[in-house]
Design a protein around this motif. Structure first.
Motif, PDB file in Angstrom:
ATOM      1  N   ILE A 165       0.875  -1.168   0.000  1.00 29.15           N
ATOM      2  CA  ILE A 165       0.000   0.000   0.000  1.00 29.15           C
ATOM      3  C   ILE A 165       0.912   1.217   0.000  1.00 29.15           C
ATOM      4  O   ILE A 165       1.610   1.486   0.974  1.00 29.15           O
ATOM      5  CB  ILE A 165      -0.922   0.009   1.232  1.00 29.15           C
ATOM      6  CG1 ILE A 165      -1.659  -1.331   1.352  1.00 29.15           C
ATOM      7  CG2 ILE A 165      -1.904   1.182   1.137  1.00 29.15           C
ATOM      8  CD1 ILE A 165      -2.333  -1.522   2.681  1.00 29.15           C
ATOM      9  N   GLU A 166       0.914   1.914  -1.106  1.00 28.45           N
ATOM     10  CA  GLU A 166       1.807   3.060  -1.302  1.00 28.45           C
ATOM     11  C   GLU A 166       0.965   4.330  -1.228  1.00 28.45           C
ATOM     12  O   GLU A 166      -0.092   4.421  -1.850  1.00 28.45           O
ATOM     13  CB  GLU A 166       2.481   2.939  -2.668  1.00 28.45           C
ATOM     14  CG  GLU A 166       3.474   4.011  -2.948  1.00 28.45           C
ATOM     15  CD  GLU A 166       4.179   3.785  -4.283  1.00 28.45           C
ATOM     16  OE1 GLU A 166       5.238   4.390  -4.455  1.00 28.45           O
ATOM     17  OE2 GLU A 166       3.678   3.033  -5.130  1.00 28.45           O
ATOM     18  N   MET A 170      -4.287 -11.015   8.721  1.00 27.67           N
ATOM     19  CA  MET A 170      -2.946 -10.537   8.411  1.00 27.67           C
ATOM     20  C   MET A 170      -1.914 -11.334   9.210  1.00 27.67           C
ATOM     21  O   MET A 170      -2.078 -11.548  10.405  1.00 27.67           O
ATOM     22  CB  MET A 170      -2.868  -9.054   8.777  1.00 27.67           C
ATOM     23  CG  MET A 170      -1.505  -8.438   8.687  1.00 27.67           C
ATOM     24  SD  MET A 170      -1.519  -6.729   9.306  1.00 27.67           S
ATOM     25  CE  MET A 170      -1.439  -7.015  11.064  1.00 27.67           C
ATOM     26  N   SER A 171      -0.853 -11.754   8.533  1.00 26.24           N
ATOM     27  CA  SER A 171       0.233 -12.466   9.206  1.00 26.24           C
ATOM     28  C   SER A 171       1.275 -11.506   9.757  1.00 26.24           C
ATOM     29  O   SER A 171       1.828 -11.720  10.832  1.00 26.24           O
ATOM     30  CB  SER A 171       0.938 -13.423   8.241  1.00 26.24           C
ATOM     31  OG  SER A 171       0.031 -14.309   7.662  1.00 26.24           O
ATOM     32  N   ARG A 172       1.537 -10.461   8.972  1.00 25.75           N
ATOM     33  CA  ARG A 172       2.608  -9.528   9.332  1.00 25.75           C
ATOM     34  C   ARG A 172       2.405  -8.223   8.572  1.00 25.75           C
ATOM     35  O   ARG A 172       1.885  -8.221   7.461  1.00 25.75           O
ATOM     36  CB  ARG A 172       3.948 -10.155   8.949  1.00 25.75           C
ATOM     37  CG  ARG A 172       5.148  -9.381   9.391  1.00 25.75           C
ATOM     38  CD  ARG A 172       6.396 -10.199   9.230  1.00 25.75           C
ATOM     39  NE  ARG A 172       6.811 -10.258   7.843  1.00 25.75           N
ATOM     40  CZ  ARG A 172       8.041 -10.453   7.450  1.00 25.75           C
ATOM     41  NH1 ARG A 172       8.988 -10.655   8.335  1.00 25.75           N
ATOM     42  NH2 ARG A 172       8.357 -10.481   6.187  1.00 25.75           N
ATOM     43  N   GLU A 173       2.838  -7.111   9.189  1.00 25.78           N
ATOM     44  CA  GLU A 173       2.747  -5.802   8.539  1.00 25.78           C
ATOM     45  C   GLU A 173       4.009  -5.015   8.840  1.00 25.78           C
ATOM     46  O   GLU A 173       4.516  -5.057   9.960  1.00 25.78           O
ATOM     47  CB  GLU A 173       1.521  -5.041   9.066  1.00 25.78           C
ATOM     48  CG  GLU A 173       1.220  -3.766   8.309  1.00 25.78           C
ATOM     49  CD  GLU A 173       1.736  -2.497   8.980  1.00 25.78           C
ATOM     50  OE1 GLU A 173       1.736  -1.453   8.320  1.00 25.78           O
ATOM     51  OE2 GLU A 173       2.171  -2.537  10.138  1.00 25.78           O
ATOM     52  N   MET A 174       4.517  -4.351   7.826  1.00 29.02           N
ATOM     53  CA  MET A 174       5.646  -3.441   7.999  1.00 29.02           C
ATOM     54  C   MET A 174       5.236  -2.078   7.465  1.00 29.02           C
ATOM     55  O   MET A 174       4.785  -1.960   6.328  1.00 29.02           O
ATOM     56  CB  MET A 174       6.879  -3.957   7.246  1.00 29.02           C
ATOM     57  CG  MET A 174       7.505  -5.170   7.885  1.00 29.02           C
ATOM     58  SD  MET A 174       8.965  -5.731   6.980  1.00 29.02           S
ATOM     59  CE  MET A 174       8.168  -6.662   5.680  1.00 29.02           C
ATOM     60  N   TYR A 179       5.111   6.828   1.888  1.00 25.49           N
ATOM     61  CA  TYR A 179       5.113   5.616   2.705  1.00 25.49           C
ATOM     62  C   TYR A 179       4.739   4.400   1.867  1.00 25.49           C
ATOM     63  O   TYR A 179       4.012   4.523   0.879  1.00 25.49           O
ATOM     64  CB  TYR A 179       4.101   5.720   3.845  1.00 25.49           C
ATOM     65  CG  TYR A 179       4.429   6.783   4.855  1.00 25.49           C
ATOM     66  CD1 TYR A 179       5.139   6.465   6.000  1.00 25.49           C
ATOM     67  CD2 TYR A 179       4.038   8.107   4.669  1.00 25.49           C
ATOM     68  CE1 TYR A 179       5.445   7.435   6.947  1.00 25.49           C
ATOM     69  CE2 TYR A 179       4.337   9.083   5.601  1.00 25.49           C
ATOM     70  CZ  TYR A 179       5.043   8.741   6.737  1.00 25.49           C
ATOM     71  OH  TYR A 179       5.343   9.700   7.661  1.00 25.49           O
ATOM     72  N   VAL A 180       5.204   3.241   2.298  1.00 24.44           N
ATOM     73  CA  VAL A 180       4.768   1.968   1.741  1.00 24.44           C
ATOM     74  C   VAL A 180       4.546   1.017   2.914  1.00 24.44           C
ATOM     75  O   VAL A 180       5.450   0.810   3.720  1.00 24.44           O
ATOM     76  CB  VAL A 180       5.799   1.364   0.757  1.00 24.44           C
ATOM     77  CG1 VAL A 180       5.320   0.003   0.249  1.00 24.44           C
ATOM     78  CG2 VAL A 180       6.073   2.309  -0.402  1.00 24.44           C
ATOM     79  N   ASP A 181       3.335   0.505   3.004  1.00 23.12           N
ATOM     80  CA  ASP A 181       3.044  -0.531   3.998  1.00 23.12           C
ATOM     81  C   ASP A 181       3.086  -1.871   3.286  1.00 23.12           C
ATOM     82  O   ASP A 181       2.531  -2.023   2.196  1.00 23.12           O
ATOM     83  CB  ASP A 181       1.675  -0.306   4.632  1.00 23.12           C
ATOM     84  CG  ASP A 181       1.666   0.908   5.547  1.00 23.12           C
ATOM     85  OD1 ASP A 181       2.753   1.473   5.818  1.00 23.12           O
ATOM     86  OD2 ASP A 181       0.575   1.298   5.984  1.00 23.12           O
TER      87      ASP A 181
END
Length: 98
Positions: A7-8, A35-39, A50-52
């Motif tokens: 997600i930019e 969701m397993s993981r988010e950065m 930003y980029v998620d």
């Protein structure tokens, strides 16, 4: 097969506002989210960019997560903080190395 969504987005808002939306979503979806993981990442050369990076066990699980009312509400709040419409990139993981 794992699924990753990028997600930019651009914003001139305080980063704490973005974190607040995510924190509220995490609390509201406890035990429901897939969701397993988010950065959450920020461009070193453009502080407003930003980029998620969000990882899911599968595309189907990602779509189930997107359909949660709590996710829809957070997405609306999040869009209000962005300077323009976020860009979504949906990626099937074809190979993973560590």
């Amino acid at each position: 097969m794992a699924f990753v969504q990028l997600i930019e987005y651009e914003t001139d808002r305080d980063e704490a506002e973005l974190s607040r939306v995510m924190d509220e979503w995490m609390q509201a979806t406890e035990g429901k989210r897939t969701m397993s993981r988010e950065m959450h990442t920020r461009d070193r050369e453009n502080n407003g960019h930003y980029v998620d990076i969000v990882e899911f066990p599968s595309y189907e699980r990602a779509m189930a997560n997107s359909d949660l009312p709590e996710t829809q509400r957070a997405a609306r709040q999040f869009r209000e903080l962005c300077s323009s419409e976020p860009r979504f990139v949906n990626l099937e993981v074809v190979e993973e190395r560590t």
